[in-house]
Structures are given as structure tokens and as C-alpha cells.
Design a protein around this motif. Sequence first.
Motif, PDB file in Angstrom:
ATOM      1  N   TYR A 405       0.852  -1.189   0.000  1.00 16.38           N
ATOM      2  CA  TYR A 405       0.000   0.000   0.000  1.00 16.38           C
ATOM      3  C   TYR A 405       0.888   1.240   0.000  1.00 16.38           C
ATOM      4  O   TYR A 405       1.723   1.403   0.894  1.00 16.38           O
ATOM      5  N   THR A 407       2.141   4.686   0.927  1.00 15.75           N
ATOM      6  CA  THR A 407       1.859   5.501   2.112  1.00 15.75           C
ATOM      7  C   THR A 407       2.388   6.930   2.011  1.00 15.75           C
ATOM      8  O   THR A 407       1.872   7.828   2.665  1.00 15.75           O
ATOM      9  N   SER A 510       3.834   0.291   2.478  1.00 15.76           N
ATOM     10  CA  SER A 510       3.763  -0.480   3.719  1.00 15.76           C
ATOM     11  C   SER A 510       2.822  -1.652   3.495  1.00 15.76           C
ATOM     12  O   SER A 510       2.252  -1.811   2.417  1.00 15.76           O
ATOM     13  N   THR A 512       0.074  -2.177   5.228  1.00 13.62           N
ATOM     14  CA  THR A 512      -1.288  -1.767   5.561  1.00 13.62           C
ATOM     15  C   THR A 512      -1.525  -0.363   5.020  1.00 13.62           C
ATOM     16  O   THR A 512      -0.586   0.440   4.905  1.00 13.62           O
ATOM     17  N   PRO A 513      -2.768  -0.023   4.703  1.00 13.32           N
ATOM     18  CA  PRO A 513      -3.053   1.324   4.203  1.00 13.32           C
ATOM     19  C   PRO A 513      -2.779   2.384   5.256  1.00 13.32           C
ATOM     20  O   PRO A 513      -2.849   2.114   6.470  1.00 13.32           O
ATOM     21  N   HIS A 514      -2.466   3.579   4.798  1.00 13.16           N
ATOM     22  CA  HIS A 514      -2.258   4.700   5.700  1.00 13.16           C
ATOM     23  C   HIS A 514      -3.569   5.038   6.400  1.00 13.16           C
ATOM     24  O   HIS A 514      -4.628   5.083   5.772  1.00 13.16           O
ATOM     25  N   LYS A 515      -3.517   5.252   7.704  1.00 12.97           N
ATOM     26  CA  LYS A 515      -4.718   5.599   8.471  1.00 12.97           C
ATOM     27  C   LYS A 515      -4.705   7.084   8.795  1.00 12.97           C
ATOM     28  O   LYS A 515      -3.708   7.614   9.259  1.00 12.97           O
ATOM     29  N   HIS A 516      -5.844   7.717   8.568  1.00 20.18           N
ATOM     30  CA  HIS A 516      -5.949   9.156   8.830  1.00 20.18           C
ATOM     31  C   HIS A 516      -6.278   9.399  10.298  1.00 20.18           C
ATOM     32  O   HIS A 516      -6.929   8.599  10.936  1.00 20.18           O
TER      33      HIS A 516
END
Length: 516
Positions: A405, A407, A510, A512-516
Motif C-alpha cells: 500500500y 503511504t 507499507s 497496511t493502508p495509511h490511516k488518517h
Amino acid sequence: MKKRANLMPICMVALMSGCTATNPSGGHDLPTEKTLSTDVLQDKIKGGWAGQTIGVTYGGPTEFKYNGTFIQDYQPIPWYDGYLKKTMEETPGLYDDIYMDLTFVDVFERLGLDAPVDSFAHAFAHAEYSLWHANQAARYNILNGMKAPESGHWLNNPHADDIDYQIEADFAGLMSPGMPNAASAISDKIGHIMNYGDGWYGGVYVGAMYALAFVSDDINFVVHEALKTIPVESNYYKCMADVIKWHDQYPDDWKQTWFEIQRNWSEDIGCPKGTFSAFNIDATINSAYVLLGLLYGGGDFAKTLDIATRAGQDSDCNPATAAGILGTMIGYDQIPDQWKLGLAEAEDLDFKYTTMSLNKVYETGYKHALEMIKRNGGTVSDTEVTIAVQQPEPVRLEKAFENLYPTERIEWGKNLAAGEHTFEFEGTGIVIGGNAVKRQNDLPHAVLEATLFVDGQEVETAKFPTDFVTRRLELFWKYQLPKGKHSVKIVVKDHSQGYELRATDYLIYSDTPHKH
């Protein structure tokens, strides 16, 4: 990897027993055989090549000028008598999706239907024309000693999911009338030179739609049946199935389906140029726009062409594909005269970088189709052919960029002089953008060299030609790293003055997807 399919008769037992395939839309079944007059077969092959040429010409002025938006109805798109010939003569580079097709057609013509994959790879890698994305990454790989299918694998080609083979697969379907599995076998060999996974599936699906357009005049049926060649577990299949579903849900509103495509399928995780950008050359979303044109066009040539163009992004290649498939279905003679304005004047022009014109590929493509019909259990006489129609079978499951993902993109903007250059990042993968250039046009081309180290381990020593035709698209990339912090060191070999190895940015991945 599993053994790839070869160009041999497929499912002959099933064909002899008279098996049929059920149309999921509730329509007619796919026949087990189809008889066409030789005149009709020739007309359909001509319609496919002419439709493709008309489509790419029509969409040329809008190519990648409407990214993440569709082209409004009030925006005029030119078309007039003589426009085709004028464009072919003045903007020959527009026709990359056709002269790439013709490169492969020429190899079949010179070496026969069993030509080895290396012959196809060598032909396009050493051609004079410029390439981009997955094609150019594969060309670089081949010129530097890598063979197919490794040249198109995502670990070696950051553009593996891009549209490239999708726009070049027309030939595979046009030489395999009624035989989608034979088209898939061709695509397995040639499509993996430059693509993998969803990027490859774009070409498989296109080839299957062309093949089935010879034996059905129902565009909904062809779209459904051809999708059986794609593994249901793939994102590509899921996207195409969604487009079909949304067409059923909003049968009179292509723009509503366009919005659904944008909302659900517009993320690009592979192509380094398309991440964090409205630009999207991913095969999946552009295939969705091809389907948009075919389904909402409903067999109307002008409507099909216009919708596939107005969907945006790769808006010359998408109408070329849609118009080629529809042109195959209805035949050359049934393409409206408005769209053939000036076509006759252009049909003897060789496409640039080739020795092949439309008239020549009409003839050569017909010859190859007859050979494929006979090879796959059909019969050929002076006046008609009987095709042993193949029930579509799914190709193998492949997935590129799994658990990756994007990032962050870090702008670097640095001239990498001879010596060491270091930085750190946190993630599981990285793509470093840049290129080799000469500072003055009158300098001869050169090849620079640098080595990548990650966490103190040498990854690769690469060559960087300043020549645009043989260039390396990215400086370096490395996927499948353990999650965490990593150190990067690039060691640039000393080179002559007047040349630069420029780094533009680096893209971090990364798991996992970037979390806002």
C-alpha cells in the motif's frame, strides 16, 4: 510458475459432445460450432482493425487530458473527412497500440504460429519506436538480459498492472475467431513479456471479447462470456463484474456507472506515476471504461466510441479497443460511413516504424485466422469456414503488488553525482524515481551506472541510458522488505562531465493502508 498453455486444440472432447455455455444474463448459449462465409470472416477482421484505428484517432486529442473526470457533453471532439490520414501522417506516435500489435503480427508472419516468446520480445525491444510504462520497463529488462515472463513480473516491473498489453491484445482475438482459449494461450506467451496479474488480465479479456465477437452479435453476451476467461478471485474480475452490475442497475445513465467506477476502483497502487495522482494508466479501470462504452453503446458505433472516449484517462486506447471489438462484431461494411471518412485513403499507409498498412494486416490477419481455425479443430474451404467454438475457460490466478500500500511520496530532486547518497525510510517497499540525462543535446548518448544497497545489502547494479528509447523508467525499486526502518545507499559510478543521474522522488509502501 505453472506451465504455460500452448497453441493446441482446446476442449475438443467437450466440443464434440456438443456442450454449451450458459449466458449469465439469461440470453442465448454459445454455440459449439459456427460457420461463416470467407467473405464475412474477412469483413469482420477488417472491421476489427479499422475500428481500432478509428477509435485511437478519435480519442487522440483527449488522451490523459481528463484524469479523474469525464469529458463533458459540450466538449467537441473533432472528426472530419481526411482526419484519419492527416493524423496518421502528422502524429504517428499516437498509434503505439497498433504498431505494437503489428510487431507481433509480423513475427507470426515471419516465423509461424509456434514462434518462440523470445522472438516477440526481441522484436519489440529492438524496435525504433518509443515506449512507456510496462512496455518500456520490459524493453529495458530484455535489452539487459532478462527474459520473459520475468521481464513482465511485478518484482521486476513496477508497471506490471498498467494497461500496456491490454491495448496490444487485439491481434490475439482477431486471429482466434470464436476461440477465446486460443487467444488466451497467445496472450499467456506474449502478454507476460510486459505485464502480470491484473495488467495481463486486461489483454486476456480483450482478446476473448474479440474472439467471441466473431460468433455473437449480442454485445451483452460477449461481455459476459469473455469474462469467464478471468479468475473470479482477481480484482480485475470483480471490477468488470461491478461494471456489468451497475449497467443493469443504471441502464440509461453511463455517468452514474462512471461515478461508481471512480468511487470503487480508482486507486492505483502499482504504477509509480499513478499513485498519489489523478493520472491512472492501470489496466483495470481503463478496461472498465472500455466496458462502459460497449455496454452503454448498445451496439451503436458512434455511441460506443464516444462514451469510451469521454470516460477519460487513456481515452484514445479505450475507444480503440471498444470500437475494434464492435467493428469485429458488425464487420467493416457495417461501420457507419461517417466513421470511415478518408479511411480508404489511409489504408495503404504503412504505420510508422512498420512495413505494414491496414490493407496488409487485413490480408495477413485473415491468413493467420484461417491457420488458427484449422489448428483448433475447425475446417476451411474456398468459400466458408467452420469454427470449433471454444467455451471460455479461466486462466490462472496471478496477483501483483500483494499486501503493498503506498503511504508516502517524498520529493528528492537531487543530482546524484559520483559517490554515495543515503537516506532512510520506514515501510515494506520503495520505488526511487529518476533518470539519466545529458546536459547538452549535441553530446552523444551515454550509459551511467549505479548500485543500490538496502540495509547494507547489495540489491542491484543498474545501467541508465540517456537514450529515451532504451531508458530505464525508475532508478531502483525493492519490494517485500520486512516492516520497519530501512537504510538506502546509492553508489554512483564516476561518469563523464555533461551527464547527470537525476533522482526525482521516492515512493514508500507499507503492508497496511495509511490511516488518517
